[in-house]
Structures are given as structure tokens and as C-alpha cells.
Design a protein around this motif. Structure first.
Motif: not given
Length: 305
Positions: A170-172, A174-175, A177, A253, A255, A257
Motif C-alpha cells: 500500500s502506498r500509505r 511504502a512511503k 518513490d 493505491d 506501490s 517495486r
């Protein structure tokens, strides 16, 4: 001996239940039971252990079943060959697919279905071991599985593409880019992973072991969709192969990688029985695959092209 009696026996071996076997053969249960009794009379040995319900096969019955599976498979293959010569390919193509390859299987079956509308394609989500059993018992014509990790036996192979792995979070939580993440960093996160009966999980565990780490799998499931659902609703991350990016790229929503250091690339391929002659439907499928660049197609579907 009638081929129909052997087909009844093969159906019973597959379904392990008289009623379901009869339904699969489109006959009544008494008709199926009578056919197997006639086969027993002709062979001079009991085939089925007699009881109120199906209990299994006698040792002689198991031997007869093994031969019946081969005979029925060859009979159906002959029909395919004759159909191909007269009116185009027809019949059934049953493919067992490991869960990690399911999202991109349509890249193979889509073009094949357009070219051969007379073929019914049945896809089944199976472990690599279940694919092996399905090929051995002639319940599958082909499989899509790993080629170089725990390879199957008595099969021929057609390489398709190489897998790579991504950390989904979740991007919330992962914090970042960043486009990549190391396996060591992933090992420190709470994870939900496929269950250990899945070869994909065994590959992931082996990668972690190669760097001296043990993943913290708080949740395990045999469905990648379940892993995605948990990732979207909590701080738990998951690890999925390249193929699944095609399903989740549109979810803002999440991430995604690429996992690096190391970058394993196990090979996914088509497998089919190493017997001759090769089934007409399998030969035709292989010819269709030869016209594809699967690695490029998988990368494009994942948004990496």
C-alpha cells in the motif's frame, strides 16, 4: 471390450464417485456400473472394491485403469487427427496452469481460440505437482509451469518467458518513490505470501535463504488474489511475479517495486507428455506459440514495455 466401458472406468478413476463419473459420461449410474461389471467379466478380475460407496480400485483394477487411461487418450487423439484432416481442429484442450502464470495465460489461449473455434479450452489452476499428475493420468493435454526449478518428468517443454519479482505494498505504508527494493529490505517487512505447497513460494523462500534471511509470512494463502486484497487493506506487503502487474497496474493505491539483489529469473514454459505421436491439439498449440514473443508480450502487459 468397448471403448465406452474404458471411458466409464477412466471417469470413475478421475471422479472417485459413481454418481459424478456417470454424470461426466452423460449416462445413468446403473449404466456406468453395468459397463464396469462387463469389463470385470471380460478381464476376469474384480476392478472396483465393492461397497455402498466407491472405496477404491483393487490392485488388478489399478493396473487396468492405468492401461485404460492410455487407451482412451489415444482414442481421443485419433479423433482429433481425423477431425483436423476433415473439418479443422476440434475437441478439448485441458491446460493446468500454476497460479503465478494465470494472468498471462490469455496471451496464449486467446490467439489459439480465435484460430480454432472448434476447440473447447479448459484452464485449471494447479500446483506444479498436480500438473505432473494430470499429465501422467492423461487428464491434461498440457501445462504451464516452471521449467528449471523442480522440473517435471517425462515431458517435453516449450519455453515461454522468464519470471521476475515485485514487492507490492500500500502506498500509505511504502512511503517512497523508489523503483526498486532489495530482498533484504523486504525480509524486514510483514508479508503475506503464497502457501508452501506452491512452487512460487518455495522459489521466494530460496531467494531469502540465499541472502541469509527468513521472511516474516504473517499470512499465507493459495490464491494470489487473496494476497493482493490483504495488501490493499493493511500494512502487510506481498511478493508477486511480473505477470500479476497486468492486473494491478491500474490500482493507484498500490506501490510496485522491482526486487533486486539478487534478481532471480526462473523460466516459465509449456509442458506436455513426451509420448508419440504428439496430440494434434498440442502440436497446433505449439505452432501458435511459435508465432508469439511471449517475453515481450508479458512485459508489455505488465506495463514494462
Amino acid at each position: 471390450m468397448l471403448i465406452k466401458q474404458l471411458q466409464y472406468l477412466v471417469a470413475l478413476g478421475r471422479e472417485r464417485h459413481f454418481g459424478r463419473a456417470a454424470a461426466a459420461c452423460n449416462v445413468s449410474q446403473p449404466t456406468l456400473s453395468a459397463g464396469i461389471r462387463h469389463l470385470e467379466d471380460e478381464m476376469g478380475v474384480p476392478i472396483v472394491e465393492r461397497a455402498q460407496r466407491f472405496r477404491g480400485f483393487t490392485p488388478d483394477g489399478q493396473t487396468i485403469l492405468d492401461w485404460a487411461q492410455r487407451i482412451v487418450a489415444d482414442y481421443e487423439a485419433l479423433h482429433q487427427e481425423l477431425s483436423l484432416a476433415r473439418q479443422g481442429l476440434a475437441g478439448q484442450l485441458r491446460i493446468g496452469v500454476i497460479p503465478s502464470a494465470l494472468p498471462v495465460t490469455s496471451l496464449i489461449t486467446g490467439p489459439f481460440a480465435r484460430q480454432h473455434p472448434g476447440v473447447n479450452i479448459l484452464l485449471r489452476s494447479l500446483t506444479s505437482k498436480e500438473i505432473q499428475r494430470g499429465l501422467d493420468t492423461f487428464e491434461l493435454e498440457a501445462g504451464v509451469t516452471y521449467l528449471d526449478n523442480e522440473p517435471l518428468e517425462n515431458v517435453r517443454v516449450r519455453p515461454l518467458y522468464n519470471e521476475s519479482y515485485f514487492l507490492i505494498q500500500s502506498r500509505r505504508f511504502a512511503k517512497t518513490d523508489a523503483q526498486t527494493v532489495t530482498w533484504e529490505e523486504a525480509a524486514a517487512l510483514p508479508l503475506c505470501l503464497l502457501s508452501r505447497d506452491m512452487q512460487n513460494r518455495r522459489i521466494i523462500d530460496s531467494v531469502f535463504r540465499s541472502i541469509g534471511k527468513e521472511p516474516r509470512a504473517q499470512i499465507e494463502a493459495n490464491s494470489p488474489i487473496s494476497l493482493i486484497a490483504h495488501t490493499r487493506s493493511s500494512a502487510i506487503a506481498t511478493i508477486l511475479p511480473l505477470s500479476f502487474l497486468s492486473l494491478i497496474n491500474g490500482l493507484p493505491d498500490l506501490s510496485m517495486r522491482r526486487l533486486v539483489e539478487p534478481q532471480p529469473a526462473p523460466q516459465i514454459g509449456l509442458v506436455y507428455s513426451a509420448r508419440d505421436p504428439v496430440l494434434a491439439v498440442v502440436k497446433t498449440l505449439i505452432a501458435s506459440i511459435r508465432r508469439l514473443d511471449m517475453q515481450k508480450s508479458v512485459d508489455l502487459a505488465a506495463g514494462l514495455g
